[in-house]
Design a protein around this motif. Structure first.
Motif, PDB file in Angstrom:
ATOM      1  N   THR A  37      -7.529   2.013  -0.570  1.00 10.62           N
ATOM      2  CA  THR A  37      -6.817   1.991  -1.859  1.00 10.62           C
ATOM      3  C   THR A  37      -5.426   2.617  -1.708  1.00 10.62           C
ATOM      4  O   THR A  37      -5.154   3.293  -0.715  1.00 10.62           O
ATOM      5  N   ASN A  38      -4.599   2.366  -2.731  1.00  9.50           N
ATOM      6  CA  ASN A  38      -3.231   2.935  -2.788  1.00  9.50           C
ATOM      7  C   ASN A  38      -2.455   2.680  -1.504  1.00  9.50           C
ATOM      8  O   ASN A  38      -1.846   3.591  -0.947  1.00  9.50           O
ATOM      9  N   VAL A  39      -2.480   1.450  -1.055  1.00  8.62           N
ATOM     10  CA  VAL A  39      -1.746   1.106   0.174  1.00  8.62           C
ATOM     11  C   VAL A  39      -0.272   0.985  -0.202  1.00  8.62           C
ATOM     12  O   VAL A  39       0.092   0.168  -1.055  1.00  8.62           O
ATOM     13  N   THR A  40       0.552   1.840   0.385  1.00  5.89           N
ATOM     14  CA  THR A  40       1.948   1.833  -0.029  1.00  5.89           C
ATOM     15  C   THR A  40       2.847   2.321   1.104  1.00  5.89           C
ATOM     16  O   THR A  40       2.371   3.010   2.009  1.00  5.89           O
ATOM     17  N   PHE A  41       4.125   1.948   1.042  1.00  6.93           N
ATOM     18  CA  PHE A  41       5.111   2.454   1.992  1.00  6.93           C
ATOM     19  C   PHE A  41       5.719   3.739   1.413  1.00  6.93           C
ATOM     20  O   PHE A  41       6.101   3.779   0.247  1.00  6.93           O
ATOM     21  N   ILE A  42       5.762   4.761   2.231  1.00  7.75           N
ATOM     22  CA  ILE A  42       6.530   5.959   1.878  1.00  7.75           C
ATOM     23  C   ILE A  42       7.756   5.941   2.798  1.00  7.75           C
ATOM     24  O   ILE A  42       7.618   5.990   4.021  1.00  7.75           O
ATOM     25  N   SER A  43       8.937   5.816   2.203  1.00  6.46           N
ATOM     26  CA  SER A  43      10.140   5.619   3.015  1.00  6.46           C
ATOM     27  C   SER A  43      11.196   6.649   2.658  1.00  6.46           C
ATOM     28  O   SER A  43      11.601   6.766   1.498  1.00  6.46           O
ATOM     29  N   ILE A  44      11.639   7.390   3.657  1.00  6.70           N
ATOM     30  CA  ILE A  44      12.715   8.361   3.469  1.00  6.70           C
ATOM     31  C   ILE A  44      13.726   8.165   4.599  1.00  6.70           C
ATOM     32  O   ILE A  44      13.339   8.209   5.771  1.00  6.70           O
ATOM     33  N   ASN A  45      14.976   7.924   4.254  1.00  6.45           N
ATOM     34  CA  ASN A  45      16.034   7.688   5.259  1.00  6.45           C
ATOM     35  C   ASN A  45      15.607   6.625   6.260  1.00  6.45           C
ATOM     36  O   ASN A  45      15.863   6.735   7.460  1.00  6.45           O
ATOM     37  N   MET A  46      14.954   5.578   5.769  1.00  2.32           N
ATOM     38  CA  MET A  46      14.546   4.413   6.579  1.00  2.32           C
ATOM     39  C   MET A  46      13.401   4.738   7.544  1.00  2.32           C
ATOM     40  O   MET A  46      13.133   3.961   8.459  1.00  2.32           O
ATOM     41  N   LYS A  47      12.805   5.894   7.421  1.00  4.36           N
ATOM     42  CA  LYS A  47      11.553   6.139   8.157  1.00  4.36           C
ATOM     43  C   LYS A  47      10.434   5.613   7.255  1.00  4.36           C
ATOM     44  O   LYS A  47      10.181   6.175   6.184  1.00  4.36           O
ATOM     45  N   ASN A  48       9.815   4.529   7.658  1.00  2.00           N
ATOM     46  CA  ASN A  48       8.912   3.780   6.773  1.00  2.00           C
ATOM     47  C   ASN A  48       7.465   3.937   7.231  1.00  2.00           C
ATOM     48  O   ASN A  48       7.068   3.376   8.264  1.00  2.00           O
ATOM     49  N   ILE A  49       6.726   4.722   6.476  1.00  3.15           N
ATOM     50  CA  ILE A  49       5.334   5.008   6.827  1.00  3.15           C
ATOM     51  C   ILE A  49       4.415   4.274   5.845  1.00  3.15           C
ATOM     52  O   ILE A  49       4.558   4.435   4.634  1.00  3.15           O
ATOM     53  N   LEU A  50       3.497   3.519   6.409  1.00  2.64           N
ATOM     54  CA  LEU A  50       2.475   2.907   5.551  1.00  2.64           C
ATOM     55  C   LEU A  50       1.352   3.922   5.410  1.00  2.64           C
ATOM     56  O   LEU A  50       0.914   4.494   6.417  1.00  2.64           O
ATOM     57  N   GLN A  51       0.918   4.160   4.190  1.00  8.46           N
ATOM     58  CA  GLN A  51      -0.208   5.099   4.016  1.00  8.46           C
ATOM     59  C   GLN A  51      -1.178   4.559   2.992  1.00  8.46           C
ATOM     60  O   GLN A  51      -0.834   3.698   2.192  1.00  8.46           O
TER      61      GLN A  51
END
Lengths: 154, 221
Positions: free
Chosen positions: B12-26
């Motif tokens: 559940t809650n599959v989303t990209f967390i992106s800060i300064n183009m560091k893109n983490i799928l969580q």
């Protein structure tokens, strides 16, 4: 804000409002687009557009959005409860088209290259089922707004 | 090992967390399987292209995140990602993100803030945050180079009077003048880019004291 699309100047458009309007419905709208293997506003349509071309191209794209995309998406906007955002975008696009109308008519130089770019978009649109194409085009407004933003005179 | 698909709840809650183009799928574990030995597999997709692509480092992993920064580094493209869970011989259906557009959605980290003080002024020098980079050896790219309209919200707080001023600036140096001597001031700075709404990240609060007023200091002597 003031936008300079080559020789065409458009002012009185608050792009931040358009962003907020689109962002309020982005997830709903884009979730309806299941044909993820097709992107209408591909890089070939919008990349490396010369200043002079930009006026023609923007006019063609926004006129298409006003006359075809918004026109055919209205009922969906009601259905999804996003009419307010929908209207903000539709009205602003209509204003931009009318402001571009006069100045782009006087320019002939880059009309053909801008037309070729628009046709890339239009042919991709026509290859899809009508409703799917309208939904996809509506969901790609972030790509369009992002491109328009580049012509914002800070 | 093939698994029976669909018997397991999806992550559940599959989303990209992106800060300064560091893109983490969580994502979160499937309902009811928290704490169990669940493994996950991730795939990603470039909008407008044809195939889902594997991320080999995120196949059969037990953690609930996957760094897709390299795979999504062309920030003018849009992407999807999906993850499925596996437990014993069962696996879930794929759980998918919405369309992710790094250029419009990455959060802008805080700038570096350098303060120098005088009797009645504080000078502030800001350095734009750096974009994520694949290898430390690569030369750094400033987020300013990507967002020419990057701005800063600078707040300064007088700890004596409890008053705060804020100012929105585009340049990297500014001076707050007409301050009170010998007073502790605290400064906070946020980067932001006009356009779609983004979560902001304020800098660490930095406090400095203005110098004593030299005229009164001399009189005391």
């Amino acid at each position: 804000q003031e936008f300079q699309f080559g020789p065409c100047q458009v002012d009185g458009i608050v792009l931040q409002k358009l962003w907020q309007a689109f962002w309020a419905m982005k997830d709903i709208v884009q979730a309806q687009d299941n044909i993820t293997s097709v992107r209408l506003l591909r890089k070939e349509v919008l990349q490396n557009v010369s200043e002079t071309e930009s006026c023609h191209l923007l006019h063609a794209l926004l006129r298409f959005y006003v006359n075809t995309v918004f026109k055919n998406y209205h009922d969906k906007a009601v259905e999804f409860g996003i009419l307010k955002s929908f209207s903000t975008l539709a009205n602003n696009f209509f204003v931009i088209v009318s402001k571009l109308q006069a100045s782009q008519e006087k320019m002939f130089s880059t009309r053909e290259s801008a037309r070729r770019r628009f046709l890339l978009f239009y042919r991709a649109f026509k290859q899809l089922d009508r409703e799917a194409a309208v939904t996809k085009a509506f969901g790609e407004m972030d790509i369009l707004l992002r491109w328009m933003e580049k012509f914002n005179q800070l | 090992v093939p698994c029976v698909s669909g018997d397991l709840h999806k992550p559940t809650n599959v989303t990209f967390i992106s800060i300064n183009m560091k893109n983490i799928l969580q994502w979160n574990p499937p309902e009811g399987l928290q704490g169990m030995e669940v493994s996950y597999t991730v795939q990603y997709f470039i909008y407008g292209q044809k195939k889902w692509l594997n991320k080999s480092e995120c196949r059969n992993i037990s953690r609930t995140y996957c760094d897709l920064s390299a795979e999504t580094s062309d920030y003018e493209h849009q992407y999807y990602a999906k993850v499925k869970a596996m437990w014993r011989t069962n696996c879930s259906k794929w759980a998918e993100t919405g369309r992710f557009y790094p250029f419009l959605e990455t959060q802008i980290g805080p700038p570096e803030v350098a303060l120098t003080t005088d009797e009645k002024s504080i000078s502030i020098v800001l350095t734009a945050p750096k974009k994520w980079k694949k290898n430390p050896e690569e030369s750094s790219i400033s987020m300013q180079q990507i967002y020419s309209n990057l701005k800063y919200n600078v707040s300064i707080y007088n700890t004596k009077s409890n008053r705060t001023w804020s100012q929105c600036v585009t340049n990297h140096t500014l001076v707050f003048s007409w301050l009170e001597p010998d007073t502790l001031y605290c400064v906070l700075v946020e980067s932001f880019v006009p356009g779609p709404p983004r979560i902001t990240h304020p800098s660490e609060r930095q406090c400095v004291s203005t110098l004593e007023d030299q005229t009164t200091a001399l009189e005391v002597k």
